[in-house]
Each structure stands twice: as structure tokens, then as C-alpha cells.
Design an enzyme around this catalytic site. Structure first.
Site, mmCIF file in Angstrom:
data_model
loop_
_atom_site.group_PDB
_atom_site.id
_atom_site.type_symbol
_atom_site.label_atom_id
_atom_site.label_comp_id
_atom_site.label_asym_id
_atom_site.label_seq_id
_atom_site.Cartn_x
_atom_site.Cartn_y
_atom_site.Cartn_z
ATOM 1 N N HIS A 1 -4.302 -13.596 10.934
ATOM 2 C CA HIS A 1 -3.510 -12.379 11.138
ATOM 3 C C HIS A 1 -4.378 -11.138 11.333
ATOM 4 O O HIS A 1 -3.965 -10.038 10.997
ATOM 5 C CB HIS A 1 -2.522 -12.146 9.985
ATOM 6 C CG HIS A 1 -1.688 -13.334 9.665
ATOM 7 N ND1 HIS A 1 -0.641 -13.734 10.460
ATOM 8 C CD2 HIS A 1 -1.757 -14.242 8.665
ATOM 9 C CE1 HIS A 1 -0.090 -14.823 9.954
ATOM 10 N NE2 HIS A 1 -0.754 -15.164 8.867
ATOM 11 N N PRO B 1 0.811 -1.214 0.000
ATOM 12 C CA PRO B 1 0.000 0.000 0.000
ATOM 13 C C PRO B 1 0.851 1.274 0.000
ATOM 14 O O PRO B 1 1.622 1.505 0.905
ATOM 15 C CB PRO B 1 -0.793 -0.104 1.300
ATOM 16 C CG PRO B 1 -0.585 -1.500 1.795
ATOM 17 C CD PRO B 1 0.708 -1.957 1.235
ATOM 18 N N GLU B 2 0.696 2.041 -1.056
ATOM 19 C CA GLU B 2 1.279 3.376 -1.122
ATOM 20 C C GLU B 2 0.113 4.350 -1.182
ATOM 21 O O GLU B 2 -1.026 3.961 -0.926
ATOM 22 C CB GLU B 2 2.193 3.507 -2.349
ATOM 23 C CG GLU B 2 3.323 2.478 -2.341
ATOM 24 C CD GLU B 2 4.218 2.556 -3.570
ATOM 25 O OE1 GLU B 2 4.321 3.639 -4.163
ATOM 26 O OE2 GLU B 2 4.796 1.533 -3.943
ATOM 27 N N ARG C 1 2.407 -9.568 7.769
ATOM 28 C CA ARG C 1 3.801 -9.356 8.181
ATOM 29 C C ARG C 1 3.974 -8.471 9.403
ATOM 30 O O ARG C 1 5.078 -8.271 9.870
ATOM 31 C CB ARG C 1 4.593 -8.755 7.019
ATOM 32 C CG ARG C 1 4.914 -9.790 5.988
ATOM 33 C CD ARG C 1 5.803 -9.221 4.918
ATOM 34 N NE ARG C 1 5.490 -9.863 3.669
ATOM 35 C CZ ARG C 1 5.954 -9.489 2.495
ATOM 36 N NH1 ARG C 1 6.745 -8.455 2.425
ATOM 37 N NH2 ARG C 1 5.615 -10.114 1.413
#
Length: 289
Positions: A92, A2-3, A112
DNA sequence: ACAGGATCCTGGGGGC
DNA sequence: TGCCCCCAGGATCCTG
């Protein structure tokens, strides 16, 4: 990954689902994120209404009642989505906010755990976290200020684009795409950038980001918008991830090198620096005479 | 002061 | 098929 365009898409998706909703309960997993979750935040958050949701750089800001905020970063693999409470939690899932209406939940999942969710009790606290370390949004960048920022850095253009304190929101993908559109070498030093090149680069950044937002961002691995839908801009990459494929301008192969610790994709022919161009010219003239 | 590198983390893919 | 190793990269800390 994600940017800015992906974060903007999440914010736009979540806005109609969250604004006016009350955060009725908070649950967290036992796995800590980058920013450790504080137990005291739960009582501070529960019962507060979401007044607005906005983006700053790659950060998501939820404005809550009494000038407090939730600050969220998606890191590499973060997902921030509103889903029906009855749908089982994905693996997660680290933070869940129960919404008071519609039987829905706001969930933060991150494989992550590079992402973060934190609470800011005051606007000052939020400004302290973001204010000092984020450069202007690309659309608000003053062109002469931008040129100055580039020319005062001895780093290469790729490294400067990734620096959030110079310009907010650009990450590895859109840095490569913008440099390709601007036809500038990622290795070129900031100090060697002309005003014309700086203008070209800023327009390229804005153009690429606008286009990517229209396409709901790029879904490479895990990214989805706030409503769970994927983006489509990955189908329009000109340089990123196209190692060995023909450049759309000249047909020569896109190269991949490592710069600023990141994979960097570019066309060695179209994106030559000034010194490389003059080198080629002198080689040609040697051949000719 | 500044630039570059290491670190965190997990899933996926390549090689054997 | 299964195992090992490496790679992806945003922010932050560390080193030279």
C-alpha cells in the site's frame, strides 16, 4: 488514527531529514488516493528543494522552492516516512519521492486510502484548499471567540469538536479525552455551554494535545511517526477505548455511545450535563422528603 | 442554514 | 480452520 499530535510528531521527525533535500524523482502506484494524482505534478516537483515542513490542523505542508507546496493528509492509516531506498516498499505504498542525498526516499503508504497527497503550484492554491475550511489551531484560539463558536451551534459538543472549521486538529480520540478532562457531557448542546465551561474545555484540549505530543501521539493500529517509531499516548487514555473500565475519578464504568456517527467514550457520572445534574438533585430530594 | 447520515476503504476480530 | 459480517473514522457529499 492520526490527529493533531500524530501529525505534529511526523512533521517534527521529518523536518531534519527533509529540509534542504531535493526531490529527485517521484513514483506513484496505480491505485488512486482520495485526491487523484496528476501526471503533470511529477515534472513540477522533480528538482525542487524542500525548504520547510509544517503542520496545519491534520494537514502536512511541505514548502518547496518557487512558492509551491506538497499537501499531505494521513487519513486513517497513512504513513509518511523517510527510509533507505534499499528497504523493500511496504504494501500500500502509493507515492515515493526519491531524495537526492543519503540514498533515502520519502514514502507515503496508506492501507485504506483515506489519505491524500497533492501538489499546489502557488501559495494561493494552498490557501484556497486550507484557508477557508480550517478553524484556528487550539493554541491560537481566542477564548471569547471559542465560547462564541460553541454557543452559536445547536450541535452537541462532540460534533463541534470534530468539526475542523471550528477548531483544527481534534479528532475522535482527543475529542473524547478533552471532554473527559473538562468533565463535560459529549451530548451537551453548544448553545447550553457557559463561558466557564468553554474555558475549561479549551484548556483541556490544549492540555491533552500537549501531553499527547510529548508522548509522540497514539499508536492504535497503523500509526508511526516520520522515523517509523510508534507513539505512547494510547497507554494514557482516560476515556477513549476504555468502555466498561472504571473511571479514574469516580470508579464507575466508562460508557460508549454513538454521537455524530462516531464511537464516543465518557463517564456518565463525571460528565453529566447541567440538566442531568438537576434531574439527579430533584430525584434525591424526592427520596428525602 | 444547518444538522445528521452515507460514502469511500481495508484489515482485524467476533461469531458460527 | 474457514467463512461471513461488522467495525474502525477523516473528509466530503447528499438529504431532510
Amino acid at each position: 488514527m492520526p490527529e493533531l499530535p500524530e501529525v505534529e510528531t511526523v512533521v517534527r521527525d521529518l523536518r531534519p531529514l527533509l529540509c534542504g533535500q531535493c526531490l529527485a524523482a517521484v513514483r506513484t502506484s496505480r491505485h488512486q488516493l482520495r485526491q487523484p494524482w496528476k501526471r503533470a505534478w511529477v515534472s513540477a516537483i522533480v528538482g525542487k528543494r524542500v525548504q520547510a515542513i509544517r503542520r496545519r490542523g491534520k494537514w502536512i505542508i511541505l514548502d518547496l522552492e518557487s512558492s509551491s507546496h506538497l499537501l499531505v493528509h494521513l487519513g486513517m492509516t497513512g504513513r509518511f516516512t523517510v527510509v533507505e531506498s534499499k528497504i523493500p516498499k511496504a504494501a500500500h505504498t502509493h507515492v515515493v519521492f526519491k531524495l537526492n542525498e543519503g540514498g533515502q526516499e520519502l514514502r507515503f503508504a496508506d492501507i485504506r486510502r483515506f489519505g491524500s497527497v497533492r501538489y499546489c503550484a502557488t501559495a494561493d492554491e494552498l490557501n484556497l484548499l486550507l484557508g477557508g475550511k480550517l478553524g484556528p489551531e487550539p493554541w491560537e484560539m481566542d477564548p471569547s471567540d471559542w465560547s462564541q463558536r460553541l454557543r452559536s451551534s445547536r450541535r452537541c459538543l462532540k460534533a463541534i469538536l470534530l468539526d475542523q472549521s471550528v477548531i483544527a486538529g481534534v479528532g475522535n480520540i482527543y475529542a473524547d479525552e478533552s471532554l473527559f478532562v473538562a468533565r463535560l457531557a459529549p451530548k451537551q448542546l453548544g448553545t447550553r455551554t457557559t463561558r466557564e465551561q468553554a474555558d475549561r474545555l479549551l484548556s483541556a484540549i490544549v492540555q491533552v494535545l500537549d501531553h499527547a505530543i510529548e508522548a509522540r501521539g497514539s499508536s492504535i493500529r497503523n500509526y508511526v511517526g516520520g522515523n517509523g517509531e510508534r507513539g505512547e499516548y494510547q497507554n494514557e487514555f482516560l476515556a477513549y477505548g476504555r468502555t466498561g473500565e472504571p473511571c479514574q475519578n469516580c470508579g464507575r464504568a466508562i460508557a460508549c455511545i454513538r454521537l455524530a456517527g462516531r464511537a464516543t467514550h465518557y463517564c456518565p457520572h463525571c460528565q453529566r450535563s447541567r440538566s442531568q445534574r438537576s434531574e439527579v438533585r430533584s430525584q434525591r430530594s424526592e427520596v428525602r422528603y
